[in-house]
Design a protein around this motif. Structure first.
Motif, PDB file in Angstrom:
ATOM      1  N   ARG A   1       0.834  -1.216   0.000  1.00 61.22           N
ATOM      2  CA  ARG A   1       0.000   0.000   0.000  1.00 61.22           C
ATOM      3  C   ARG A   1       0.862   1.256   0.000  1.00 61.22           C
ATOM      4  NH1 ARG A   1      -3.135  -1.520   3.703  1.00 61.22           N
ATOM      5  NH2 ARG A   1      -2.051  -0.629   5.481  1.00 61.22           N
ATOM      6  N   ALA A   2       1.869   1.305   0.869  1.00 58.33           N
ATOM      7  CA  ALA A   2       2.732   2.485   0.939  1.00 58.33           C
ATOM      8  C   ALA A   2       3.612   2.610  -0.302  1.00 58.33           C
ATOM      9  CB  ALA A   2       3.601   2.432   2.189  1.00 58.33           C
ATOM     10  N   GLY A   3       3.935   1.484  -0.946  1.00 64.09           N
ATOM     11  CA  GLY A   3       4.814   1.506  -2.101  1.00 64.09           C
ATOM     12  C   GLY A   3       4.108   1.637  -3.428  1.00 64.09           C
ATOM     13  N   GLU A   4       2.791   1.831  -3.384  1.00 66.12           N
ATOM     14  CA  GLU A   4       2.020   1.919  -4.622  1.00 66.12           C
ATOM     15  C   GLU A   4       2.526   3.066  -5.499  1.00 66.12           C
ATOM     16  OE1 GLU A   4      -2.636   2.426  -6.106  1.00 66.12           O
ATOM     17  OE2 GLU A   4      -2.135   2.466  -3.978  1.00 66.12           O
ATOM     18  N   GLY A   5       2.801   2.751  -6.743  1.00 64.80           N
ATOM     19  CA  GLY A   5       3.187   3.773  -7.706  1.00 64.80           C
ATOM     20  C   GLY A   5       4.675   4.062  -7.781  1.00 64.80           C
ATOM     21  N   TRP A   6       5.483   3.506  -6.856  1.00 64.07           N
ATOM     22  CA  TRP A   6       6.914   3.812  -6.906  1.00 64.07           C
ATOM     23  C   TRP A   6       7.814   2.631  -6.568  1.00 64.07           C
ATOM     24  CZ3 TRP A   6       9.761   3.377  -2.386  1.00 64.07           C
ATOM     25  CH2 TRP A   6       9.046   3.391  -1.178  1.00 64.07           C
ATOM     26  N   LEU A   7       7.387   1.792  -5.634  1.00 69.88           N
ATOM     27  CA  LEU A   7       8.287   0.735  -5.172  1.00 69.88           C
ATOM     28  C   LEU A   7       8.532  -0.318  -6.249  1.00 69.88           C
ATOM     29  CD1 LEU A   7      10.018  -0.525  -3.044  1.00 69.88           C
ATOM     30  CD2 LEU A   7       7.967  -1.473  -1.950  1.00 69.88           C
ATOM     31  N   GLY A   8       7.512  -0.630  -7.043  1.00 69.44           N
ATOM     32  CA  GLY A   8       7.664  -1.653  -8.067  1.00 69.44           C
ATOM     33  C   GLY A   8       8.721  -1.316  -9.106  1.00 69.44           C
TER      34      GLY A   8
ATOM     35  N   ASP B   1       2.849  -3.669 -11.328  1.00 70.48           N
ATOM     36  CA  ASP B   1       3.893  -2.941 -12.056  1.00 70.48           C
ATOM     37  C   ASP B   1       3.459  -2.525 -13.447  1.00 70.48           C
ATOM     38  OD1 ASP B   1       6.348  -1.802 -11.856  1.00 70.48           O
ATOM     39  OD2 ASP B   1       7.448  -3.528 -12.635  1.00 70.48           O
ATOM     40  N   GLY B   2       2.349  -3.122 -13.930  1.00 72.79           N
ATOM     41  CA  GLY B   2       1.876  -2.746 -15.251  1.00 72.79           C
ATOM     42  C   GLY B   2       1.176  -1.400 -15.211  1.00 72.79           C
ATOM     43  N   VAL B   3       0.589  -1.036 -16.347  1.00 70.10           N
ATOM     44  CA  VAL B   3      -0.082   0.261 -16.435  1.00 70.10           C
ATOM     45  C   VAL B   3      -1.303   0.264 -15.529  1.00 70.10           C
ATOM     46  CG1 VAL B   3      -1.504  -0.476 -18.390  1.00 70.10           C
ATOM     47  CG2 VAL B   3      -1.071   1.929 -18.027  1.00 70.10           C
TER      48      VAL B   3
ATOM     49  N   ILE C   1      14.724  -3.636  -0.471  1.00 68.56           N
ATOM     50  CA  ILE C   1      13.751  -2.902   0.335  1.00 68.56           C
ATOM     51  C   ILE C   1      12.726  -3.867   0.918  1.00 68.56           C
ATOM     52  CG2 ILE C   1      11.893  -1.201   0.228  1.00 68.56           C
ATOM     53  CD1 ILE C   1      13.562   0.222  -1.971  1.00 68.56           C
ATOM     54  N   SER C   2      12.187  -4.748   0.098  1.00 67.92           N
ATOM     55  CA  SER C   2      11.179  -5.699   0.578  1.00 67.92           C
ATOM     56  C   SER C   2      11.757  -6.621   1.640  1.00 67.92           C
ATOM     57  CB  SER C   2      10.638  -6.528  -0.599  1.00 67.92           C
ATOM     58  OG  SER C   2      10.041  -5.698  -1.562  1.00 67.92           O
ATOM     59  N   ARG C   3      12.972  -7.096   1.411  1.00 59.89           N
ATOM     60  CA  ARG C   3      13.583  -8.024   2.362  1.00 59.89           C
ATOM     61  C   ARG C   3      13.821  -7.353   3.713  1.00 59.89           C
ATOM     62  NH1 ARG C   3      17.294  -9.366  -0.773  1.00 59.89           N
ATOM     63  NH2 ARG C   3      19.098  -8.270   0.093  1.00 59.89           N
ATOM     64  N   ARG C   4      14.368  -6.148   3.684  1.00 60.54           N
ATOM     65  CA  ARG C   4      14.645  -5.461   4.954  1.00 60.54           C
ATOM     66  C   ARG C   4      13.355  -5.022   5.649  1.00 60.54           C
ATOM     67  NH1 ARG C   4      19.836  -1.556   5.390  1.00 60.54           N
ATOM     68  NH2 ARG C   4      21.471  -3.069   4.937  1.00 60.54           N
ATOM     69  N   TYR C   5      12.406  -4.490   4.887  1.00 56.92           N
ATOM     70  CA  TYR C   5      11.163  -4.020   5.500  1.00 56.92           C
ATOM     71  C   TYR C   5      10.431  -5.163   6.199  1.00 56.92           C
ATOM     72  CZ  TYR C   5       6.715  -1.604   6.042  1.00 56.92           C
ATOM     73  OH  TYR C   5       5.574  -1.033   6.575  1.00 56.92           O
TER      74      TYR C   5
END
Length: 468
Positions: A212-219, A250-252, A227-231
């Motif tokens: 949720r927090a990574g929507e639009g940028w983390l992918g 990650d798609g459109v 990042i995923s492993r540490r978080y």
């Protein structure tokens, strides 16, 4: 521990004092909230028309943190649970405080200044003492790809004894022009990532928070695996689940579709459309082939007339994620008895799937290499041979309506192809003729008069079961 956020909104034609509206915190009134093991305060050292700074001060009580059961695992030895850097250095505890203090701002909502909440604004963030397992270089790696100018300076272990070298802390300053919601979500994820030591239990719900927090940028972040492993506290199965969900997103971005209750996403429209077709068929024994995380299965479980659901996927991790998403272990016995999970490939014959009322391939065929499509058709329409088959796939003609999708690219990086309406109709008609099915086509989503619907659906019915 302290963190400051500052802005000068003159460049976007607004007053800096509007920052209080964006944060949903009145500059004239300091506020406090309780979190586990401490208290978080927000106040404004300066709030003028020219410049506004909000400060978050987090007071941690190490004794209260240990008594809550949140400070034991990562501190190691008994004395270390009480004598540590938690009251002084930014960490996952500060991320928790940010999430509670600025939840509405993190969601990008501001009813008083909606146009400002949607805009990128000049921001300056300062974290004077940030534990950074990886040093200043890692802080640069984490924030620079997100559009920040990064000034991360190692804090010396002892300024009076330079020979001792730097400590594990950095003095972090970020400047950039970003949406406030994005900036807060970057901090929410990156603070515990850089610290690499969460101070509370990490379970499956943390995957939801990360996605949720990574929507639009983390992918799209080059270090999303790290990042995923540490978080997720190096719990591999959780990190794998997060990466799979990020890959799906990650798609459109898919459009919203108008309904009587307001706009809904195309993904929801697709699920409800497929469920409606299955209800129309009166199907009671159904297989979701390539179920992914079980979104359609969850929709179908709502229908008490469905007696048996078989969820299959080639990925064992996807099946684990689906069970977790559906809270399978907590379902009532009657619900669990209706549901089976099978690891199975849509391109190989699987006699366990024979004789069902209906099978669904929802957004599956475009992930299959074209040379393998005949094998898929044989496995589904000949070996399994259900009474009906529902297939959905993107309509590539509609891709021109996606402003963010470059010409000639697919909606998702894992798609092997995307068909036009005539191409889909040609394939479906050939399959129907070869295996003794009739086929009809339906739109999913609002139909554009020039390029058609965003998703196309084919309904195959076994001819020997078709009544006049």
């Amino acid at each position: 521990m302290i963190l400051t956020l500052a802005t000068d909104l003159a460049g976007v034609g607004a007053s800096a004092s509007d920052f209080g509206f964006l944060l949903h915190k009145n500059p004239a009134r300091p506020q406090s909230i309780e979190i586990t093991g401490g208290t978080a305060h927000v106040f404004y050292p300066e709030a003028t028309d020219d410049r506004c700074t909000a400060a978050v001060l987090l007071e941690i009580d190490p004794i209260a943190l240990v008594r809550s059961g949140r400070g034991k695992a990562s501190e190691g030895f008994t004395l270390g649970q009480y004598v540590n850097d938690r009251p002084y250095a930014a960490s996952s505890l500060l991320a928790v405080a940010l999430g509670k203090l600025f939840r509405t701002a993190m969601n990008g909502r501001c009813d008083a200044r909606p146009e400002l909440a949607a805009r990128a604004i000049p921001l300056e963030i300062h974290v004077p003492a940030l534990p950074c397992s990886g040093g200043a270089a890692l802080a640069e790696r984490m924030f620079a790809p997100l559009g920040w100018n990064v000034d991360a300076r190692p804090v010396p272990l002892d300024p009076e004894i330079p020979a001792w070298g730097p400590s594990r802390y950095v003095d972090l300053r970020l400047t950039g022009v970003l949406r406030l919601a994005d900036a807060l979500n970057h901090l929410y994820v990156m603070l515990p990532v850089l610290d690499d030591a969460k101070h509370y239990w990490v379970g499956p719900d943390e995957v939801d928070k990360l996605v949720r927090a990574g929507e639009g940028w983390l992918g799209a972040h080059p270090d999303k695996e790290l990042i995923s492993r540490r978080y997720l506290a190096h719990r591999r199965y959780l990190a794998d689940s997060a990466l799979e969900r990020l890959a799906e997103a990650d798609g459109v971005a898919e459009p919203e579709v108008a309904s009587e209750e307001g706009p809904v996403s195309l993904a929801v429209e697709r699920r409800t459309s497929v469920a409606a077709v299955l209800k129309e068929l009166g199907a009671r024994r159904i297989a979701d082939l390539g179920c992914g995380e079980g979104a359609l299965v969850g929709e179908l479980l709502k229908d008490p007339m469905v007696g048996e659901l078989v969820a299959t996927d080639v990925s064992a991790r996807a099946l684990i994620s689906a069970k977790r998403r559906l809270h399978y272990d907590d379902l009532p016995d009657r619900q669990r008895d209706r549901l089976r999970f099978l690891q199975s490939s849509v391109t190989y014959a699987d006699h366990r799937l024979a004789g069902l009322d209906a099978a669904v391939l929802m957004e599956v065929i475009e992930h299959v290499d074209p040379p393998r499509l005949p094998a898929l058709a044989k496995a589904v329409f000949q070996t399994a041979r259900p009474g009906a088959v529902v297939v959905t796939t993107p309509n590539s003609e509609y891709n021109v309506r996606f402003d963010s999708l470059p010409a000639g690219t697919f909606r998702h990086p894992d798609h092997r192809f995307e068909w036009t309406r005539p191409e889909f109709a040609h394939w479906a008609s050939q399959v129907a003729d070869m295996y003794g099915y009739s086929v009809e086509f339906r739109p999913v989503g609002a139909v554009d008069p020039e390029v058609g619907p965003p998703t196309q659906l084919a309904l195959f019915k076994l001819r020997e079961k078709v009544t006049n």
